[in-house]
Each structure stands twice: as structure tokens, then as C-alpha cells.
Scaffold this motif. Sequence first.
Motif, PDB file in Angstrom:
ATOM      1  N   LEU A  87      76.816 -38.534  13.868  1.00 19.20           N
ATOM      2  CA  LEU A  87      76.979 -39.462  14.994  1.00 19.20           C
ATOM      3  C   LEU A  87      78.328 -40.309  15.011  1.00 19.20           C
ATOM      4  O   LEU A  87      78.395 -41.286  14.735  1.00 19.20           O
ATOM      5  CB  LEU A  87      76.032 -40.470  14.743  1.00 19.20           C
ATOM      6  N   ALA A  89      74.577 -41.583   9.883  1.00 18.88           N
ATOM      7  CA  ALA A  89      75.645 -41.397  10.851  1.00 18.88           C
ATOM      8  C   ALA A  89      76.596 -40.063  10.454  1.00 18.88           C
ATOM      9  O   ALA A  89      76.889 -39.340  11.512  1.00 18.88           O
ATOM     10  CB  ALA A  89      76.571 -42.419  10.915  1.00 18.88           C
ATOM     11  N   TRP A  98      72.843 -46.959   6.824  1.00 17.06           N
ATOM     12  CA  TRP A  98      73.255 -46.363   8.341  1.00 17.06           C
ATOM     13  C   TRP A  98      74.358 -45.324   8.057  1.00 17.06           C
ATOM     14  O   TRP A  98      74.442 -44.412   8.864  1.00 17.06           O
ATOM     15  CB  TRP A  98      73.664 -47.490   8.976  1.00 17.06           C
ATOM     16  N   ILE A 127      70.728 -47.791  11.102  1.00 11.87           N
ATOM     17  CA  ILE A 127      70.399 -46.524  11.948  1.00 11.87           C
ATOM     18  C   ILE A 127      69.230 -46.043  11.299  1.00 11.87           C
ATOM     19  O   ILE A 127      69.077 -45.555  10.394  1.00 11.87           O
ATOM     20  CB  ILE A 127      71.446 -45.342  11.704  1.00 11.87           C
ATOM     21  N   SER A 150      79.479 -44.246  14.569  1.00 10.72           N
ATOM     22  CA  SER A 150      79.912 -44.768  13.560  1.00 10.72           C
ATOM     23  C   SER A 150      81.247 -45.383  14.023  1.00 10.72           C
ATOM     24  O   SER A 150      81.523 -46.418  13.101  1.00 10.72           O
ATOM     25  CB  SER A 150      80.439 -43.476  12.592  1.00 10.72           C
TER      26      SER A 150
END
Length: 363
Positions: A340, A335, A331, A29, A344
Motif C-alpha cells: 500500500l 502497508a 500500520w 491500518i 504509506s
Amino acid sequence: MNGQDQPHGDACRLPGTRELALDPDQLIIDAHHHLYDRPGIRYLLNDMLTDICSGHDVRATVYVQARSMLREHGPEAFKAIGETAFAHDIALACDKAPPEVPRICAGIVGYADLTLGERVRPVLESHMGAGGNYFKGIRQPLAWDKDIELLNPAYPSHPGLLDDKTFRRGFAQLGRFGLSFDAWLFFHQLPRLTALARDFPSVNIILNHCGGVLGTRGYEGQAAQVRTQWLQNMRELARCDNVTVKLGGLGLPMTGLGWPGQGGTPANSQALADIWRPWIEPCIDAFGVTRCMFESNFPADRGSHSYCVGWNALKRIAQAATSDEKDLLFWRNAARIYRLADVSKTITQTPAIQDQTAAPKSR
């Protein structure tokens, strides 16, 4: 002028920059990027997707304000709502696209002037209305230095801004709405950020670009002194559990870190990793692997390196980490910190976008 707003050459198009993506199965991410159309530089959705399709498995991104797509009319305090609405439309379009399309702008960080104090409340409400569930927080650049050539006049600041009572009343509104604060400032301002973090422990503060390293103009040739002060300040800030740090932004010209072959030959990832490692590894040591996340800072860093090369450099730095630690850095932390949750849940179930530049997995 702040390095993030300066036009940069298109390093991606220069010869000699193309590398195969290392460890192409590593999920990513991108925790920090911009989109804008300015004199000398245009970087919009198609440009971002082109970079992402260079071999790395980037599944989602966090959009951070950059005075782009502002409203042309209305009160000054509300003009940045246009930028949030712009990012929201991109996020929505990517959500509706086939599942293999990366979720660009899955998180949105907008701009608000917290020196409005309590009067910033309707501005925040408007951002949340325009950004919906994608809207996560605010960034008001705070960078200040006695050398005005290092400053961006679009974001007036002063040495006592973080201590200002009206600013702090505006900052308190973030906690009431559950919004985070992205902090862009210089290394010598970090003690004031530490004081702010201690006074507002419920507000999630995300430090940008390894803490604002400077190495140009009056700081040129002062690397040892800058590093000593920076490291001391970062270690103290790391004692605040509500602060996390983005690892990147070291390609900005103001860092003075440079890159091999500045006379026209772009950097390779090994050279960048060697230059960045002394600044990135101490951040991980101080904040721990659960409070750090990698970022591209594109297109602001594009004058230094291509998107693929930049992520290769970060992967080289993280090479000795375990698989779980890599996932946190690349990432999982992004997340979690930017909330997020839906990304996820689905990120490991979506096929990757790859192209022929991808190298064999090298874990």
C-alpha cells in the motif's frame, strides 16, 4: 460451519460495551475485515465507517474475501470477480472522498480456487482487471478438521490439500503475478503450510487469525494440548521468512476462548487483553515485530466485542512496545506487506477522524 460465516449478535449495540479509545493518536491500518449482506447480519460501508469513527485513528483497511457480492451468472470459477469489483468501487469512492475519510478497501484480497491448477491463470487476470492497483492477493480458505461441524461447506477442503500437485500448480501462479496468499486454516494444519512456504519462498504468505486456534467441540477442555501443538507449529512456521501473521480473529466462537459475561454482558478491553495475550505475544516472539500485524476481523468478531473495544484490547497488549514497534504492528507492516505504497506516503499527513469517545493520548 466456519465461524467466519456464522451470523453473530451485534455486540456493538449491547449496553456496557462503550469505552473511550485508548491512545487515539496511534495510526492504524485494519489488516483484515469483510463487508457483506446476509440473513441475520448486514455489514457494509456505512457500518464500517460507523465503527471506525468510534475514536481510533484507522486510516485504511484491507478487504478480505467472504463470498460476498458474487456474480450471479457465468462460470463458477469467475463468480468471485464480482466481489473484487464491489470492493474496488468502494476503494475508488473512498479515494475520491475528502482526505479525512479512511481509505476502506485500500487493499483487496479476493478468492480463487487454486485446485484449478494452471487454469486459474485467467481467473487471477480477471481479478487484477476488476481490482486494479487495489488488488493484492488471493485467499482460498483451507480449513479442514475431522469434525465437519467446524467446516464451512462453501470451501471444500481435505487433509492433503496443501500437498496436492494440482493445487500447488495453481499456487505457483501467484508467484508469477506477484500476488500474496492469505492462509486461513487450523493450527494442526500448520506443518503443511510450512512445507508449502518452504517450497514457494517467493510467494508472500499471510497467516490469518493467529494460526487457527480451536477450543470448541472435540477441542473443548484441551487448551493445554492445543496450545503446545500450536506453539510448536507456529515457531517452525516462523522460520519461513516469506510468512507473516495477522494478530486477531480470537473472538471467533470456534476458538473457545470466550469472553467475560457470555450470558449477555459484552467484554471489556482489559478482560479481552488478558484472554488474548497468551496467544498474541508468542506470535510476536516467534515472527518478530516486523512480521506481525493487527486486524479487526470485523464483522466476524463482532459477536464477541465492539470495534472500539477490540482495538483497545490490542493496544493494551502492545502497551510495553516502543513507538516504532507499535507503528509496525498497527500500520507499517500492513502497508508494506500488502504493498500500500500510496497509503504509506500519505497516511501521516491526513487528519484523523475522531469523535467524542476519544480519550487523552496514553503513551
